[in-house]
Structure formats: C-alpha cells, structure tokens
Design a protein around this motif. Structure first.
Motif, mmCIF file in Angstrom:
data_model
loop_
_atom_site.group_PDB
_atom_site.id
_atom_site.type_symbol
_atom_site.label_atom_id
_atom_site.label_comp_id
_atom_site.label_asym_id
_atom_site.label_seq_id
_atom_site.Cartn_x
_atom_site.Cartn_y
_atom_site.Cartn_z
ATOM 1 N N UNK A 43 0.687 -1.174 -0.132
ATOM 2 C CA UNK A 43 -0.008 0.014 0.020
ATOM 3 C C UNK A 43 1.019 1.242 0.004
ATOM 4 N N UNK A 44 0.571 2.292 -0.977
ATOM 5 C CA UNK A 44 1.260 3.444 -0.838
ATOM 6 C C UNK A 44 0.366 4.547 -0.597
ATOM 7 N N UNK A 45 0.642 5.590 0.390
ATOM 8 C CA UNK A 45 -0.155 6.427 1.051
ATOM 9 C C UNK A 45 0.694 7.987 0.648
ATOM 10 N N UNK A 46 0.214 8.927 -0.026
ATOM 11 C CA UNK A 46 0.638 10.374 0.022
ATOM 12 C C UNK A 46 0.398 10.986 1.138
ATOM 13 N N UNK A 47 1.167 11.609 2.121
ATOM 14 C CA UNK A 47 0.750 12.535 3.096
ATOM 15 C C UNK A 47 1.658 13.767 3.003
ATOM 16 N N UNK A 48 1.225 14.783 3.581
ATOM 17 C CA UNK A 48 1.639 16.064 3.691
ATOM 18 C C UNK A 48 2.500 16.601 4.777
ATOM 19 N N UNK A 49 3.760 17.011 4.517
ATOM 20 C CA UNK A 49 4.703 17.059 5.647
ATOM 21 C C UNK A 49 4.262 18.296 6.612
ATOM 22 N N UNK A 70 4.674 17.223 -0.210
ATOM 23 C CA UNK A 70 3.956 15.896 -0.045
ATOM 24 C C UNK A 70 4.954 14.476 -0.500
ATOM 25 N N UNK A 71 4.848 13.714 0.603
ATOM 26 C CA UNK A 71 5.752 12.523 0.571
ATOM 27 C C UNK A 71 4.951 11.196 0.400
ATOM 28 N N UNK A 72 5.666 10.186 0.096
ATOM 29 C CA UNK A 72 5.142 8.894 -0.068
ATOM 30 C C UNK A 72 5.383 7.818 0.952
ATOM 31 N N UNK A 73 4.287 7.325 1.532
ATOM 32 C CA UNK A 73 4.604 6.304 2.737
ATOM 33 C C UNK A 73 4.315 4.861 2.228
ATOM 34 N N UNK A 74 5.141 3.929 2.005
ATOM 35 C CA UNK A 74 4.885 2.765 1.465
ATOM 36 C C UNK A 74 4.770 1.533 2.549
ATOM 37 N N UNK A 75 4.271 0.496 2.378
ATOM 38 C CA UNK A 75 4.240 -0.681 3.520
ATOM 39 C C UNK A 75 3.436 -1.971 2.905
ATOM 40 N N UNK A 120 -6.609 4.828 6.682
ATOM 41 C CA UNK A 120 -7.275 5.544 7.515
ATOM 42 C C UNK A 120 -6.338 6.609 8.569
ATOM 43 N N UNK A 121 -5.068 5.777 8.886
ATOM 44 C CA UNK A 121 -4.391 6.616 9.826
ATOM 45 C C UNK A 121 -3.626 7.592 9.177
ATOM 46 N N UNK A 122 -3.487 8.843 10.016
ATOM 47 C CA UNK A 122 -2.849 9.886 9.370
ATOM 48 C C UNK A 122 -1.319 9.954 9.861
#
Length: 50
Positions: free
Chosen positions: A19-25, A31-36, A48-50
C-alpha cells in the motif's frame, strides 16, 4: 490526500499487499509517499491512519 493500494504480492503461503499513501509534511508542506507491505486485512487501517 491521495490513497492507493498498489499490488497484491504472493510469497510462499502468505498473501501480502503493498500500500502506498501520500501524506503532507507538517514542516515543509511538501507531499511524500509512505509505503508498506502488509496482509490485505490491514490495508484499510493503514490508509485511515494519518
């Protein structure tokens, strides 16, 4: 905020999803991408987690 489940991976007998999620720093505003990689049941909780 963009959210996307990308791929289903299969290793041995376990089924995994990447899963890849784009979050704002909060510091820079960029914006950066968080992968898991996790089991498919945990993907909705991860997105759903921020």
């Amino acid at each position: 905020m963009a959210k996307k489940s990308v791929a289903s991976l299969q290793t041995g007998s376990k089924r995994l999803t990447k899963a890849i999620k784009m979050v704002k720093s909060p510091k820079t505003g960029a914006y950066m991408f968080v992968e898991s990689v996790m089991s498919p049941e945990l993907v909705n909780d991860f997105l759903k987690k921020k």
